[in-house]
Design a protein around this motif. Sequence first.
Motif, mmCIF file in Angstrom:
data_model
loop_
_atom_site.group_PDB
_atom_site.id
_atom_site.type_symbol
_atom_site.label_atom_id
_atom_site.label_comp_id
_atom_site.label_asym_id
_atom_site.label_seq_id
_atom_site.Cartn_x
_atom_site.Cartn_y
_atom_site.Cartn_z
ATOM 1 N N TYR A 278 77.099 -11.668 11.013
ATOM 2 C CA TYR A 278 78.507 -11.472 11.364
ATOM 3 C C TYR A 278 78.985 -10.158 10.749
ATOM 4 N N ASP B 281 81.383 -8.654 9.255
ATOM 5 C CA ASP B 281 82.660 -9.007 8.630
ATOM 6 C C ASP B 281 83.560 -7.796 8.414
ATOM 7 N N GLY C 296 85.344 -7.929 11.623
ATOM 8 C CA GLY C 296 86.029 -9.160 12.016
ATOM 9 C C GLY C 296 87.136 -9.604 11.093
ATOM 10 N N GLU C 297 87.101 -9.211 9.823
ATOM 11 C CA GLU C 297 88.110 -9.659 8.863
ATOM 12 C C GLU C 297 89.291 -8.687 8.805
ATOM 13 N N ARG D 123 90.665 -12.524 9.682
ATOM 14 C CA ARG D 123 90.729 -13.287 10.911
ATOM 15 C C ARG D 123 92.178 -13.646 11.228
ATOM 16 N N CYS E 22 87.919 -10.996 14.744
ATOM 17 C CA CYS E 22 87.643 -12.432 14.795
ATOM 18 C C CYS E 22 88.953 -13.208 14.923
ATOM 19 N N ASP F 76 88.966 -16.503 14.936
ATOM 20 C CA ASP F 76 88.701 -17.808 14.313
ATOM 21 C C ASP F 76 88.718 -18.938 15.339
ATOM 22 N N CYS G 13 81.376 -19.892 17.604
ATOM 23 C CA CYS G 13 80.056 -19.627 17.022
ATOM 24 C C CYS G 13 79.511 -20.867 16.322
ATOM 25 N N ASP H 162 78.017 -22.085 9.977
ATOM 26 C CA ASP H 162 78.965 -21.026 10.283
ATOM 27 C C ASP H 162 78.360 -19.714 9.809
ATOM 28 N N ARG I 176 79.445 -16.885 9.853
ATOM 29 C CA ARG I 176 80.405 -15.976 9.236
ATOM 30 C C ARG I 176 80.439 -16.124 7.715
ATOM 31 N N CYS J 29 80.217 -15.576 20.983
ATOM 32 C CA CYS J 29 81.177 -14.592 20.478
ATOM 33 C C CYS J 29 81.383 -13.456 21.476
ATOM 34 N N ILE K 143 79.326 -10.716 16.313
ATOM 35 C CA ILE K 143 78.132 -11.394 15.802
ATOM 36 C C ILE K 143 76.971 -10.869 16.618
#
Length: 474
Positions: A244, A246, A249-250, A252, A271, A273, A277, A286, A288, A305, A319
Amino acid sequence: MAVTLEIDHAKARAKAAAAAGLPVVPQAVQGPIRRNKWGILLLTLSIYYVTPFIRWDRGPNAPDQAVLLDFANGRLYAFFVEIWPQDLYLVTGLLVLASTILILTNALAGRLWCGFACPQTVWTDLFLLVERLTEGDRRQRLRNIGVPLTPKRAVRIVAKHATWLLISLATGGTLIFYFTDAPGLLRGLGAGNFSATALTWIAVFTGTTYGLAGFAREQVCTFMCPWPRLQGAIWDPEAYTVNYRDYRGEQRTSAKKAAELRLRGEAAGDCVDCGQCVAVCPIGIDIREGPNFACINCGLCVDACDGVMAKLGRPRGLIDYESWANIERGRSKESLRNRLLRPKTVGLAAACLALAGTIGVAFAMRTTATLSVQHDRDPVAVRLSDGSLRNAYTVKLLNKSASPHRYTLSVGGIDARLSIVGGDGVAPIKVAAESSESLRVTLTAADAEQKDVVFIARDETGSTLYATDRFVER
């Protein structure tokens, strides 16, 4: 850079699901990786079910099944390859080669074997397909947990388990076909003419398939299989495993809130959320939360994803198959690097080539006949009344060809008289096709001198076999 494979959240998730009575119910997903997995499933199952029925002409008095594990007669057949017990070093070499290839695959792309071609994965995917077709997709199956059983649902459950049992029976029966003539056994099973041994093994393998693919599923990959435990020792941060991103994506947040944050010029992760996934993961983890020893690298979360990102108009790959080293480079705003070619992978590839070459040369140089000699141990030598010394040996001639041979036995390296115990002097020794002959011989020498002795066996075609032993004084 070092990282520890996380196992706590996998164990916690499994325990929480077990406590709640909730099995891992993966959701169906569409995408290129899922299509590739279906293709590999069809290919591997076709190979497994069809191979015992492929014929291969090996001449008269030889089985015509292309792949046959004939343990009763001590033979392993694989198309043009015939392995005798004396050739098991080749099987050992192949096992070492397969292990090295698996380690190389792990260094390149992690548990790729587990996610795509492992029998547990293939049959679990097939059983899950049957479950979806009979009981519905994930939402429907989760709704059915704990609710009263209706006649309609009972019929669906019976249909599911009946199909599972048929697949398991076909799997167990096919495995037995590899150990005997497949068409003959199939006709015998159809006519009710079969041995209790065959029936027992079919029942064992049927039950194993039904239990592991129908019920154990992800528990096999997470807790029963030894391969995940080795990940901590051979896991490579440069391998392209499912990870992932991150750093992209962060944090989320929902798609609506992310749009509002971006309009104000504030940062928002890609992401949303949505949990897709996790929903599609056959192991129920998970991704993530970081690298996980339980992840089988199947890539279904990548498809899930990517589908969500496409609907939101965002780039794919949140992802993806990516190295953990690149994840950490992305966090540091460094440029990403592809390091599939590195000393470790080059060395492993070279080892695979060397092993394959060695096995190929050993296979090409093996003969269809062997000569072995074993010295008698008690006594190792006998002093005769005339002062001469006698040693006794057990000589074994193995003829692996499909035609009989006659061998003439002689010795070199020592001035001694050769005699065959219980035989007619040193008359030619007859060895039937695909069989062996053992005989005791004695060497009598006037001079009690300790030295090497070479046994020589020549057949009618002029082919010569050699074996060396020792002539001893006492």
